[in-house]
Design an enzyme around this catalytic site. Structure first.
Site, PDB file in Angstrom:
ATOM      1  N   THR A 139       0.827  -1.206   0.000  1.00 58.69           N
ATOM      2  CA  THR A 139       0.000   0.000   0.000  1.00 58.69           C
ATOM      3  C   THR A 139       0.866   1.263   0.000  1.00 58.69           C
ATOM      4  O   THR A 139       0.541   2.255  -0.633  1.00 58.69           O
ATOM      5  CB  THR A 139      -0.909   0.031   1.251  1.00 58.69           C
ATOM      6  OG1 THR A 139      -1.584  -1.225   1.371  1.00 58.69           O
ATOM      7  CG2 THR A 139      -1.938   1.140   1.165  1.00 58.69           C
TER       8      THR A 139
ATOM      9  N   ARG B 205       7.827  -2.675   2.877  1.00 53.52           N
ATOM     10  CA  ARG B 205       7.955  -2.748   4.336  1.00 53.52           C
ATOM     11  C   ARG B 205       8.269  -4.165   4.779  1.00 53.52           C
ATOM     12  O   ARG B 205       7.600  -5.104   4.351  1.00 53.52           O
ATOM     13  CB  ARG B 205       6.668  -2.287   5.019  1.00 53.52           C
ATOM     14  CG  ARG B 205       6.503  -0.800   4.906  1.00 53.52           C
ATOM     15  CD  ARG B 205       5.355  -0.278   5.709  1.00 53.52           C
ATOM     16  NE  ARG B 205       5.137   1.097   5.281  1.00 53.52           N
ATOM     17  CZ  ARG B 205       4.099   1.835   5.596  1.00 53.52           C
ATOM     18  NH1 ARG B 205       3.178   1.332   6.381  1.00 53.52           N
ATOM     19  NH2 ARG B 205       3.991   3.061   5.161  1.00 53.52           N
TER      20      ARG B 205
ATOM     21  N   SER C 101       6.030   3.955   8.804  1.00 52.81           N
ATOM     22  CA  SER C 101       4.876   4.694   9.293  1.00 52.81           C
ATOM     23  C   SER C 101       4.449   4.336  10.704  1.00 52.81           C
ATOM     24  O   SER C 101       5.199   4.515  11.652  1.00 52.81           O
ATOM     25  CB  SER C 101       3.734   4.495   8.305  1.00 52.81           C
ATOM     26  OG  SER C 101       2.647   5.297   8.635  1.00 52.81           O
ATOM     27  N   HIS C 102       3.271   3.747  10.822  1.00 52.75           N
ATOM     28  CA  HIS C 102       2.668   3.471  12.128  1.00 52.75           C
ATOM     29  C   HIS C 102       3.162   2.150  12.715  1.00 52.75           C
ATOM     30  O   HIS C 102       2.788   1.809  13.833  1.00 52.75           O
ATOM     31  CB  HIS C 102       1.159   3.419  11.963  1.00 52.75           C
ATOM     32  CG  HIS C 102       0.738   2.486  10.861  1.00 52.75           C
ATOM     33  ND1 HIS C 102       0.980   2.767   9.536  1.00 52.75           N
ATOM     34  CD2 HIS C 102       0.157   1.279  10.889  1.00 52.75           C
ATOM     35  CE1 HIS C 102       0.555   1.762   8.796  1.00 52.75           C
ATOM     36  NE2 HIS C 102       0.049   0.842   9.582  1.00 52.75           N
TER      37      HIS C 102
ATOM     38  N   LYS D  68      10.131   4.063   0.393  1.00 50.66           N
ATOM     39  CA  LYS D  68       9.096   4.419  -0.576  1.00 50.66           C
ATOM     40  C   LYS D  68       9.648   5.485  -1.516  1.00 50.66           C
ATOM     41  O   LYS D  68      10.360   6.393  -1.070  1.00 50.66           O
ATOM     42  CB  LYS D  68       7.912   4.986   0.215  1.00 50.66           C
ATOM     43  CG  LYS D  68       6.707   5.320  -0.604  1.00 50.66           C
ATOM     44  CD  LYS D  68       5.545   5.710   0.287  1.00 50.66           C
ATOM     45  CE  LYS D  68       5.676   7.128   0.768  1.00 50.66           C
ATOM     46  NZ  LYS D  68       4.418   7.688   1.275  1.00 50.66           N
TER      47      LYS D  68
ATOM     48  N   ASP E 286       1.619  10.034  13.669  1.00 48.39           N
ATOM     49  CA  ASP E 286       2.244   8.710  13.626  1.00 48.39           C
ATOM     50  C   ASP E 286       3.748   8.759  13.381  1.00 48.39           C
ATOM     51  O   ASP E 286       4.346   9.843  13.367  1.00 48.39           O
ATOM     52  CB  ASP E 286       1.558   7.819  12.582  1.00 48.39           C
ATOM     53  CG  ASP E 286       1.882   8.248  11.164  1.00 48.39           C
ATOM     54  OD1 ASP E 286       2.140   9.446  10.956  1.00 48.39           O
ATOM     55  OD2 ASP E 286       1.888   7.384  10.265  1.00 48.39           O
TER      56      ASP E 286
ATOM     57  N   ASP F  96       5.762   8.593  10.812  1.00 47.34           N
ATOM     58  CA  ASP F  96       6.308   9.475   9.776  1.00 47.34           C
ATOM     59  C   ASP F  96       5.528  10.775   9.628  1.00 47.34           C
ATOM     60  O   ASP F  96       5.735  11.509   8.653  1.00 47.34           O
ATOM     61  CB  ASP F  96       6.401   8.732   8.438  1.00 47.34           C
ATOM     62  CG  ASP F  96       5.052   8.244   7.946  1.00 47.34           C
ATOM     63  OD1 ASP F  96       4.185   7.915   8.789  1.00 47.34           O
ATOM     64  OD2 ASP F  96       4.841   8.199   6.720  1.00 47.34           O
TER      65      ASP F  96
ATOM     66  N   ASP G 252       2.389  11.544   8.920  1.00 46.82           N
ATOM     67  CA  ASP G 252       1.337  11.802   7.937  1.00 46.82           C
ATOM     68  C   ASP G 252      -0.068  11.499   8.470  1.00 46.82           C
ATOM     69  O   ASP G 252      -1.054  11.834   7.834  1.00 46.82           O
ATOM     70  CB  ASP G 252       1.605  11.073   6.604  1.00 46.82           C
ATOM     71  CG  ASP G 252       1.740   9.568   6.762  1.00 46.82           C
ATOM     72  OD1 ASP G 252       1.693   9.068   7.902  1.00 46.82           O
ATOM     73  OD2 ASP G 252       1.887   8.891   5.722  1.00 46.82           O
ATOM     74  N   ARG G 253      -0.164  10.869   9.642  1.00 47.28           N
ATOM     75  CA  ARG G 253      -1.490  10.584  10.193  1.00 47.28           C
ATOM     76  C   ARG G 253      -1.824  11.571  11.302  1.00 47.28           C
ATOM     77  O   ARG G 253      -0.933  12.169  11.902  1.00 47.28           O
ATOM     78  CB  ARG G 253      -1.542   9.173  10.779  1.00 47.28           C
ATOM     79  CG  ARG G 253      -1.351   8.102   9.756  1.00 47.28           C
ATOM     80  CD  ARG G 253      -1.562   6.740  10.372  1.00 47.28           C
ATOM     81  NE  ARG G 253      -1.408   5.721   9.337  1.00 47.28           N
ATOM     82  CZ  ARG G 253      -1.965   4.528   9.368  1.00 47.28           C
ATOM     83  NH1 ARG G 253      -2.698   4.176  10.397  1.00 47.28           N
ATOM     84  NH2 ARG G 253      -1.782   3.678   8.385  1.00 47.28           N
TER      85      ARG G 253
ATOM     86  N   THR H 174      -7.623   2.092  -1.287  1.00 47.60           N
ATOM     87  CA  THR H 174      -6.815   2.436  -0.115  1.00 47.60           C
ATOM     88  C   THR H 174      -5.386   2.781  -0.523  1.00 47.60           C
ATOM     89  O   THR H 174      -4.787   2.077  -1.342  1.00 47.60           O
ATOM     90  CB  THR H 174      -6.803   1.234   0.849  1.00 47.60           C
ATOM     91  OG1 THR H 174      -8.137   1.041   1.318  1.00 47.60           O
ATOM     92  CG2 THR H 174      -5.887   1.466   2.031  1.00 47.60           C
TER      93      THR H 174
ATOM     94  N   GLU I 175      -8.583   9.378   4.396  1.00 45.98           N
ATOM     95  CA  GLU I 175      -8.744   7.942   4.592  1.00 45.98           C
ATOM     96  C   GLU I 175      -9.192   7.700   6.027  1.00 45.98           C
ATOM     97  O   GLU I 175      -8.828   8.457   6.940  1.00 45.98           O
ATOM     98  CB  GLU I 175      -7.420   7.219   4.368  1.00 45.98           C
ATOM     99  CG  GLU I 175      -6.924   7.285   2.941  1.00 45.98           C
ATOM    100  CD  GLU I 175      -5.799   6.292   2.723  1.00 45.98           C
ATOM    101  OE1 GLU I 175      -6.086   5.181   2.250  1.00 45.98           O
ATOM    102  OE2 GLU I 175      -4.644   6.611   3.040  1.00 45.98           O
ATOM    103  N   GLU I 176      -9.920   6.609   6.211  1.00 49.61           N
ATOM    104  CA  GLU I 176     -10.413   6.270   7.545  1.00 49.61           C
ATOM    105  C   GLU I 176      -9.275   5.963   8.523  1.00 49.61           C
ATOM    106  O   GLU I 176      -9.482   5.973   9.728  1.00 49.61           O
ATOM    107  CB  GLU I 176     -11.379   5.081   7.469  1.00 49.61           C
ATOM    108  CG  GLU I 176     -10.872   3.846   6.707  1.00 49.61           C
ATOM    109  CD  GLU I 176      -9.722   3.145   7.348  1.00 49.61           C
ATOM    110  OE1 GLU I 176      -9.719   3.041   8.572  1.00 49.61           O
ATOM    111  OE2 GLU I 176      -8.818   2.688   6.598  1.00 49.61           O
ATOM    112  N   SER I 177      -8.098   5.685   7.979  1.00 50.98           N
ATOM    113  CA  SER I 177      -6.957   5.279   8.799  1.00 50.98           C
ATOM    114  C   SER I 177      -6.218   6.496   9.358  1.00 50.98           C
ATOM    115  O   SER I 177      -4.998   6.525   9.371  1.00 50.98           O
ATOM    116  CB  SER I 177      -6.017   4.421   7.961  1.00 50.98           C
ATOM    117  OG  SER I 177      -5.675   5.123   6.770  1.00 50.98           O
TER     118      SER I 177
ATOM    119  N   LYS J 214      -0.608  12.509   2.811  1.00 45.09           N
ATOM    120  CA  LYS J 214      -1.436  12.916   3.929  1.00 45.09           C
ATOM    121  C   LYS J 214      -0.550  13.670   4.915  1.00 45.09           C
ATOM    122  O   LYS J 214       0.665  13.541   4.887  1.00 45.09           O
ATOM    123  CB  LYS J 214      -2.172  11.739   4.538  1.00 45.09           C
ATOM    124  CG  LYS J 214      -1.336  10.541   4.928  1.00 45.09           C
ATOM    125  CD  LYS J 214      -2.290   9.419   5.339  1.00 45.09           C
ATOM    126  CE  LYS J 214      -1.540   8.271   5.963  1.00 45.09           C
ATOM    127  NZ  LYS J 214      -1.343   7.167   5.016  1.00 45.09           N
TER     128      LYS J 214
ATOM    129  N   ARG K 105      -8.792  -6.436   7.574  1.00 48.86           N
ATOM    130  CA  ARG K 105      -9.502  -5.257   8.071  1.00 48.86           C
ATOM    131  C   ARG K 105     -10.972  -5.369   7.695  1.00 48.86           C
ATOM    132  O   ARG K 105     -11.314  -5.590   6.528  1.00 48.86           O
ATOM    133  CB  ARG K 105      -8.924  -3.982   7.467  1.00 48.86           C
ATOM    134  CG  ARG K 105      -7.428  -3.818   7.673  1.00 48.86           C
ATOM    135  CD  ARG K 105      -7.025  -2.347   7.571  1.00 48.86           C
ATOM    136  NE  ARG K 105      -5.586  -2.166   7.421  1.00 48.86           N
ATOM    137  CZ  ARG K 105      -4.701  -2.267   8.412  1.00 48.86           C
ATOM    138  NH1 ARG K 105      -5.092  -2.602   9.628  1.00 48.86           N
ATOM    139  NH2 ARG K 105      -3.414  -2.056   8.187  1.00 48.86           N
TER     140      ARG K 105
END
Ligand code: VG1
Ligand code: CO
Length: 540
Positions: A17, A21, A111-112, A124, A274, A276, A278-279, A341, A360-362, A373, A493
């Site tokens: 995604t 990773r 990320s998270h 990435k 988070d 990195d 972005d959240r 996603t 996004e919902e995340s 993001k 999920r």
């Protein structure tokens, strides 16, 4: 001096995604990272160009940057901008690529996901618009990684990354830049900093950087520029293992912040970011804003914020994200797009000016100011709204629900499942899809069921198998997909959504409001039955 190191291809280098990773130990295998980096350079052709490199500071960040610098120099890259101490948040990389007209950039982050020697690492590639490489490019990089027989490196001294300045590595110029400056300047263009400064004097708030990359950004922007007390910025020192925590800003993982906001006379605003950066998670007093609702609220109120004063052209949300923003788009008479996603699918719509806000919902929200993001941006947006409207988060949210109705929403994650079991559950469901429409379960009837396929309206590319959707009469939905960011087994999920127009019914616990859908999901998919798990690992 440039030399070639012989290596062999690794079969598992297909990006998911959001990049490649794996566990740190996997990345540390000889040639593993180097191969992938060489595959990037073989695919993009950035000879003589400028690139941006930085990461979230997790364990292996500095070593990875050194490897990238050596390979970049050997591949004729002209100039590399590296964040001081190797740190750049994901939105900052996006901002810097755009501002300095770089050819692209490399983000080092998982990320998270947790960090440290036992944790995860990731890499990435982002393109010249500042956004994640589209699928076509990630597939080409993967294809190249499968043919690789070696990579080129330059020997020579790597400069210390601890101070801004310039250095040479062979013919390549290395510029160590202030990690925060360009990003902070962009935030000052979008938000009313004078108003925010006054507002912040009156607002009891906390920001949790979760020992991740947002620490220096929050310290400079919230602290130095806006006057937030230093001890209100929690966990602001980036650590290679994020202090042993899970740098995922949601009610399950941001325990310390949740505890503070749930005290009787606790702060009225809380936020976290988070690994990195972005959240974002937004909290009011004893209230967690669902990320899907957050996108809808920002869209409905965008004109109150200087950067969006002229209105927004459209909204895009990932498919599993709730339809709260669709209702706002309808009221604003602007289009709303539904994408798979992953942020890479928003890039084309943003570049074509079809949308201004995406989410996004995340716990991901952002706008056309970058192509990623952006956690701190969302926090500043909310604070700017609170300042202008003179209301609490709770009041704004309840007012929003009264006006547009409430989309009850929840995501249930089943982590580290046996991959075979998870895959066969999805396969079985795909086989059953055709027979599901028209079926009733209690008061709910399935209107349509499919496996989501996205047709990119800008470049015509097609992405199939993006998640199974059960669409009910009245707008409720059940969505199931497998995660593309996990590093252990498979993560399944389950996304649940149900609309409630009646304001008298807006104060339910989402798990209760969604209880019958949760039962239907088990009935149809049988996650518990097939996996043997009694409950999800994480509920958000
Ligand atoms: C998850 C989220 C997705 C997000 C992605 C990257 O992907 O669901 O919405 O874009 O992480 O976020 P998946 O495939 O595990 O569901 V981050 O903050 O890692 O850059
Ligand atoms: Co992230």
């Amino acid at each position: 001096m440039t030399r070639t190191v012989a290596s062999h291809a690794f079969t598992d280098q297909r990006p998911g995604t959001s990049g490649l990773r794996k566990k740190v130990a996997h990345f540390k295998q000889p040639h593993y990272l180097a191969n992938f980096v060489q595959a990037i350079f073989d695919t993009i052709d950035a000879t003589g160009q400028t690139l941006v490199v930085g990461g979230d500071g997790r364990y292996f960040n500095t070593e990875a940057i050194e490897i990238i610098l050596r390979i970049a120099a050997a591949n004729g890259i002209g100039r590399i901008l590296v964040g001081q101490d190797g740190l750049l948040s994901t939105p900052a990389v996006s901002c810097i690529i755009r501002k300095h007209r770089a050819h692209g950039g490399i983000v080092l982050s998982a990320s998270h996901n947790p960090g440290g020697p036992q944790g995860d690492f990731g890499i990435k590639y982002n393109i010249g618009n500042g956004g994640p490489a589209p699928e076509k490019l990630t597939e080409a990089i993967y294809a190249r990684s499968q043919q690789i027989t070696g990579y080129r490196v330059v020997d020579g001294d790597i400069p210390s990354l601890t101070k801004p300045g310039k250095a040479q590595l062979d013919a390549m110029q290395i510029e160590i830049i202030d990690s925060v400056a360009d990003y902070a300047q962009l935030m000052q263009q979008l938000f009313d900093f004078d108003r925010l400064k006054d507002f912040i004097k009156t607002c009891d708030l906390r920001f949790d950087a979760m020992h991740a990359v947002t620490g220096p950004y929050a310290t400079r922007i919230l602290g130095d520029l806006l006057g937030v007390q230093r001890d209100w910025i929690l966990n602001s020192t980036p650590l290679p293992d994020f202090g042993g925590g899970h740098p995922d800003p949601n009610p399950a993982h941001a325990e310390e912040l949740m505890h503070l906001l749930w005290q009787d006379h606790g702060p009225v605003f809380g936020a976290a970011s988070d690994g990195d950066g972005d959240r974002n998670m937004i909290l009011g007093h004893k209230l967690a804003v669902s990320p899907s609702d957050s996108l809808a609220v920002l869209a409905a109120n965008a004109k109150l914020v200087p950067g969006y004063r002229d209105g927004i052209t459209g909204i895009a949300r990932s498919m599993p994200t709730s339809q709260a923003s669709d209702v706002v788009a309808e009221a604003l008479h602007i289009p709303c797009f539904e994408t798979p996603t992953g942020w890479k699918f928003f890039g084309n719509l943003l570049d074509a000016n079809q949308v201004t806000l995406c989410g996004e919902e995340s716990y991901g929200t952002s706008s056309n100011h970058v192509r990623e993001k952006d956690g701190l941006w969302a926090v500043l947006f909310w604070l700017n709204l609170l300042a202008v409207r003179g209301q609490t988060v709770t009041a704004i949210l309840k007012d929003h629900w009264r006006r547009f109705g409430r989309h009850y929403y929840s995501r249930h994650d089943y982590e580290a499942l046996d991959s075979n079991i998870a895959n066969s559950m999805i396969e079985e469901l795909r086989r059953d899809i055709a027979g599901l429409s028209g079926k009733s379960f209690g008061a709910r009837t399935i209107r349509a069921a499919d496996d989501f396929t996205y047709h990119d309206p800008i470049d015509g590319s097609v992405s199939a198998k993006q998640g199974v959707r059960l669409l009910f009469e009245g707008g409720a939905r059940i969505v199931v997909r497998l995660s593309g960011t996990g590093t252990e087994g498979a993560t399944l999920r389950l996304y649940l959504e149900s609309y409630q127009a009646d304001p008298a019914k807006h104060d339910l616990d989402p798990q209760l409001a969604l209880a019958d859908l949760i039962d239907i999901a088990e009935n149809v998919i049988g996650i518990k039955r097939q996996s043997g798990r009694q409950q999800p690992d994480v509920v958000t």
